[in-house]
Design an enzyme around this catalytic site. Structure first.
Site, PDB file in Angstrom:
ATOM      1  N   GLU A  36       0.835  -1.224   0.000  1.00  0.00           N
ATOM      2  CA  GLU A  36       0.000   0.000   0.000  1.00  0.00           C
ATOM      3  C   GLU A  36       0.857   1.257   0.000  1.00  0.00           C
ATOM      4  OE1 GLU A  36      -2.836   0.440  -0.776  1.00  0.00           O
ATOM      5  OE2 GLU A  36      -3.221  -1.696  -0.793  1.00  0.00           O
TER       6      GLU A  36
HETATM    7  C1  LIG Z   1       2.698  -9.784   0.350  1.00  0.00           C
HETATM    8  C2  LIG Z   1       2.424  -8.697  -0.620  1.00  0.00           C
HETATM    9  C3  LIG Z   1       1.108  -8.384  -0.942  1.00  0.00           C
HETATM   10  C4  LIG Z   1       0.847  -7.377  -1.879  1.00  0.00           C
HETATM   11  N1  LIG Z   1      -0.461  -7.144  -2.262  1.00  0.00           N
HETATM   12  C5  LIG Z   1      -0.684  -6.336  -3.336  1.00  0.00           C
HETATM   13  C6  LIG Z   1      -1.987  -6.243  -3.914  1.00  0.00           C
HETATM   14  O1  LIG Z   1      -2.943  -6.831  -3.428  1.00  0.00           O
HETATM   15  N2  LIG Z   1      -2.144  -5.477  -5.027  1.00  0.00           N
HETATM   16  C7  LIG Z   1      -1.103  -4.809  -5.604  1.00  0.00           C
HETATM   17  O2  LIG Z   1      -1.313  -4.153  -6.606  1.00  0.00           O
HETATM   18  N3  LIG Z   1       0.136  -4.859  -5.066  1.00  0.00           N
HETATM   19  C8  LIG Z   1       0.381  -5.610  -3.961  1.00  0.00           C
HETATM   20  N4  LIG Z   1       1.633  -5.701  -3.420  1.00  0.00           N
HETATM   21  C9  LIG Z   1       2.697  -4.895  -4.002  1.00  0.00           C
HETATM   22  C10 LIG Z   1       3.148  -3.765  -3.086  1.00  0.00           C
HETATM   23  O3  LIG Z   1       2.152  -2.795  -2.982  1.00  0.00           O
HETATM   24  C11 LIG Z   1       4.480  -3.233  -3.648  1.00  0.00           C
HETATM   25  O4  LIG Z   1       5.455  -4.222  -3.358  1.00  0.00           O
HETATM   26  C12 LIG Z   1       4.859  -1.897  -3.063  1.00  0.00           C
HETATM   27  O5  LIG Z   1       3.977  -0.914  -3.518  1.00  0.00           O
HETATM   28  C13 LIG Z   1       6.274  -1.467  -3.446  1.00  0.00           C
HETATM   29  O6  LIG Z   1       6.547  -1.684  -4.803  1.00  0.00           O
HETATM   30  P1  LIG Z   1       7.854  -2.509  -5.210  1.00  0.00           P
HETATM   31  O7  LIG Z   1       7.870  -3.772  -4.440  1.00  0.00           O
HETATM   32  O8  LIG Z   1       7.920  -2.619  -6.674  1.00  0.00           O
HETATM   33  O9  LIG Z   1       9.060  -1.624  -4.697  1.00  0.00           O
HETATM   34  P2  LIG Z   1       9.754  -0.405  -5.483  1.00  0.00           P
HETATM   35  O10 LIG Z   1       8.741   0.493  -6.059  1.00  0.00           O
HETATM   36  O11 LIG Z   1      10.783  -0.960  -6.390  1.00  0.00           O
HETATM   37  O12 LIG Z   1      10.450   0.355  -4.275  1.00  0.00           O
HETATM   38  C14 LIG Z   1      11.650  -0.129  -3.651  1.00  0.00           C
HETATM   39  C15 LIG Z   1      12.041   0.850  -2.549  1.00  0.00           C
HETATM   40  O13 LIG Z   1      12.339   2.125  -3.135  1.00  0.00           O
HETATM   41  C16 LIG Z   1      11.571   3.144  -2.530  1.00  0.00           C
HETATM   42  N5  LIG Z   1      11.179   4.106  -3.568  1.00  0.00           N
HETATM   43  C17 LIG Z   1      10.620   3.843  -4.770  1.00  0.00           C
HETATM   44  N6  LIG Z   1      10.401   4.989  -5.443  1.00  0.00           N
HETATM   45  C18 LIG Z   1      10.816   5.999  -4.658  1.00  0.00           C
HETATM   46  C19 LIG Z   1      10.828   7.417  -4.751  1.00  0.00           C
HETATM   47  N7  LIG Z   1      10.358   8.038  -5.833  1.00  0.00           N
HETATM   48  N8  LIG Z   1      11.337   8.126  -3.720  1.00  0.00           N
HETATM   49  C20 LIG Z   1      11.793   7.519  -2.607  1.00  0.00           C
HETATM   50  N9  LIG Z   1      11.799   6.187  -2.450  1.00  0.00           N
HETATM   51  C21 LIG Z   1      11.314   5.430  -3.454  1.00  0.00           C
HETATM   52  C22 LIG Z   1      10.361   2.469  -1.914  1.00  0.00           C
HETATM   53  O14 LIG Z   1       9.882   3.171  -0.778  1.00  0.00           O
HETATM   54  C23 LIG Z   1      10.941   1.094  -1.523  1.00  0.00           C
HETATM   55  O15 LIG Z   1      11.505   1.162  -0.234  1.00  0.00           O
HETATM   56  C24 LIG Z   1       1.922  -6.652  -2.460  1.00  0.00           C
HETATM   57  C25 LIG Z   1       3.233  -6.948  -2.087  1.00  0.00           C
HETATM   58  C26 LIG Z   1       3.488  -7.960  -1.203  1.00  0.00           C
HETATM   59  C27 LIG Z   1       4.931  -8.280  -0.876  1.00  0.00           C
END
Ligand SMILES: Cc1cc2nc3c(=O)[nH]c(=O)nc-3n(C[C@H](O)[C@H](O)[C@H](O)COP(=O)(O)OP(=O)(O)OC[C@H]3O[C@@H](n4cnc5c(N)ncnc54)[C@H](O)[C@@H]3O)c2cc1C
Length: 598
Positions: free
Chosen positions: A441
């Site tokens: 989220e």
């Molecule tokens: C168990 C689980 C359940 C989930 N359920 C859902 C679901 O139901 N529906 C759905 O759509 N998604 C779901 N997700 C996905 C989840 O919402 C994402 O993993 C999350 O939004 C982060 O995206 P990412 O993993 O690609 O990380 P990234 O976007 O690659 O981010 C990696 C890190 O970089 C930081 N970061 C990225 N961009 C910036 C910026 N511009 N400035 C500063 N910091 C930044 C982030 O804070 C993070 O710490 C789920 C994930 C998990 C693990």
């Protein structure tokens, strides 16, 4: 085996003595929520959580979800039966509008119930939590046909809901999204693409799953301006509402993950699945934000709920485990050693968690109540003020309650020493389960950026100014209240730190945005401390009033509030000074090293 007892008394005290729930009876649905009804709901929800869901928490963790060769996903033993009970109990429709089969009660009551359900079994609670968010998005942005077709079955618990944003290359940055939507002559769209990490994407609890999917209509502009929202059922629906056949939606695999094993985290394939546009084309992010904002508050609640259940078990253990003697001499001389709860360092741990939990619960319910005002009041000014407050505090609730909630599960685990690290006591499961709430989220770093980058400046700073004014006038109106002064003074100091930090951003971060990025997490926590400190003052004021009126059987509990609140303002609230100092240090050292130096 860990145990759980829903904090019904505390919820009742917060609703009636602190937040004066009864004064909102001019809002639709509130007259039906008489104290008797509220007490019955809380009592039944507590029973369901303690007796049905909590015993399944460990089962869900050990067994996990299973994907079968044919793409079906089965949930752990007992989940199906428990979901049937949840459905039959009408819990999913508690605060949904009556015209769609709900009970139309205040959403604040759903927040109370949700805390109990999550504490008892977070993985299970996610299935029903997502339905509530999907219903909210459809009711706000869907057309009449969509509302009539999907919402009643979802409210009845026959169909579930999911949110599909994430793709392998696109998490935080949704502008990179590739899933495609091709318009069809009948007004529907063919959706194609692969979504990852979809919670509850496939399961065996419901007959159908209503997926809300972000995709890009062919020819739409790149970036976030070309994203639309679609409703895509797993099973096609005939015009008469009966289920037809598969709709080109399948689960490709499920993730093996750190915690919440009882909740299926799915890779979802959309192969020309039929979907319908929700809201306007290319305004999908806006529509999805309704679901995301609800979900963010729900995830904040997960932080509190796990902190609460971890705390309860740490207290039980601390009273039972005999090690060492109290610094002031033996307290249980007849025993070979004193229970560890006599040690100040164990008390410090327990008090820190307790002081957070009780104020965080007040904060969640205060925001939920403002959500009810924002959605149900016929007074436009009141609606706007409540909506402003809720919007401003959503990233604070999400980020602070999950960061601190996770830290508290670790602190509670520490009370068990080595026995917390092994699986038997269930403490390591709370740690593993709580961890995800900081990530999904919108990872918590993004919550801080949302607060500083979007929420502070929105509408010329109207929301933040209103929050400052509310806390300031609360303090000013009570300066003569001697009993409250020891709490008000530290709150005033903390508020001054928050105002200084806000001013510092205005002066130093507009031209140098790295200063905002480097300080945003600290700012979010500084904001959280002020909000929790404000809640403590209101709790203490209510406890004093109750004591003055003869609190009867509640006197011990009310006196404990005074001590716990004092602990918070004396030992936790001063952290605002550290956050302010970090913010004012700016980005110079944070960004000082070149990338190659890492
Ligand atoms: C168990 C689980 C359940 C989930 N359920 C859902 C679901 O139901 N529906 C759905 O759509 N998604 C779901 N997700 C996905 C989840 O919402 C994402 O993993 C999350 O939004 C982060 O995206 P990412 O993993 O690609 O990380 P990234 O976007 O690659 O981010 C990696 C890190 O970089 C930081 N970061 C990225 N961009 C910036 C910026 N511009 N400035 C500063 N910091 C930044 C982030 O804070 C993070 O710490 C789920 C994930 C998990 C693990």
């Amino acid at each position: 085996m860990p145990t759980y007892k829903a904090p019904v008394d505390d919820v009742q005290f917060l609703l009636y003595d602190v937040l004066h729930f009864e004064r909102y009876d001019n809002l639709p649905g509130f007259t039906d929520a008489s104290p008797d009804v509220v007490n019955a709901i809380l009592g039944e929800a507590a029973k369901f959580s303690e007796e049905v869901l909590a015993p399944l928490n460990r089962v869900g963790d050990l067994e996990g979800c299973k994907r079968h060769e044919d793409g079906r996903v089965t949930t752990p033993k007992g989940f199906k039966e428990a979901y049937r009970k949840l459905r039959d109990g009408g819990w999913l429709g508690l605060s949904a509008p009556a015209e769609y089969g709900g009970q139309g009660l205040p959403a604040t009551l759903s927040a109370c119930v949700n805390e109990f359900v999550i504490s008892a079994n977070m993985a299970f609670a996610m299935y029903s939590g997502l339905v509530q968010g999907a219903v909210a998005a459809l009711l706000t942005h869907g057309d009449d046909t969509q509302k009539q077709r999907f919402v009643p079955k979802m409210v009845a618990g026959e169909w579930a809901g999911t949110m599909n944003l994430t793709e392998a290359h696109c998490g935080t940055d949704l502008g990179l999204l590739r899933s495609k939507a091709v318009p069809q002559p009948d007004g529907s769209y063919k959706i194609t693409g692969t979504k990852i990490f979809i919670s509850g994407g496939e399961q065996d609890l419901t007959d159908n799953i209503i997926h809300l999917v972000l995709a890009r209509i062919e020819g739409a502009p790149p970036g976030t301006k070309g994203i639309s929202l679609f409703v895509v059922p797993k099973v096609s629906i005939k015009p008469d509402g009966m289920l037809a056949g598969p709709n080109g939606v399948s689960c490709g695999s499920i993730e093996h993950k750190m915690g919440i094993h009882g909740n299926s985290t799915c890779v979802m394939n959309y192969d020309g699945a039929t979907g319908w546009l929700v809201g306007e084309a290319n305004r999908g992010l806006n529509a999805m934000f309704t679901m995301m904002n609800d979900a963010r508050l729900g995830v904040g609640l997960q932080g509190l709920a796990l902190s609460e259940v971890a705390y309860q078990n740490a207290v039980t253990y601390a009273k039972d485990r005999l090690q060492g003697r109290a610094l002031t001499g033996p307290k249980f001389p007849d025993k070979p050693a004193d229970p560890i709860i006599v040690h100040p360092d164990i008390r410090r741990t327990l008090m820190s968690i307790r002081a957070f939990n009780e104020a965080a619960r007040a904060l969640v319910l205060w925001i939920a109540l403002n959500g009810d005002v924002a959605h149900r009041s016929d007074d436009a000014k009141a609606r706007q003020a409540s909506d402003d407050l809720r919007g401003l505090l959503t990233p604070v609730v999400k980020g602070v309650l999950t960061d601190t909630g996770f830290a508290n599960t670790v602190a509670a685990q520490q009370v068990f020493g080595g026995h917390g690290y092994i699986a038997e006591h269930g403490m390591e499961q709370f740690v593993r389960d709580a961890r995800i709430a900081m990530i999904y989220e919108g990872a918590n770093g993004i919550q801080g950026l949302d607060l500083v980058g979007r929420k502070l400046g929105k509408d010329g700073g109207r929301a933040v100014m209103a929050f400052f004014a509310e806390v300031q006038s609360y303090i000013k109106e009570r300066v003569e209240n001697e009993a409250l002064n020891p709490y008000l003074k530290p709150l005033g100091q903390a508020l001054a730190h928050l105002q200084q930090a806000t001013m510092w951003f205005m002066q130093n971060a507009i031209k140098a945005p790295d200063n905002a990025g480097a300080g945003s997490t600290d700012y979010m926590h500084l904001f959280g401390l002020v909000a929790l400190g404000y809640m403590w003052c209101r709790i203490v004021e209510a406890a004093n009033a109750k004591l003055a009126n003869g609190a009867g059987g509640d006197a011990d509990r009310m006196n404990a509030k005074l001590v716990t609140g004092r602990f918070f303002v004396e030992r936790m609230l001063p952290e605002t000074a550290t956050h302010l100092a970090r913010i004012q240090a700016g980005a110079t050292t944070t960004m000082g090293l070149p990338v190659e130096a890492f």
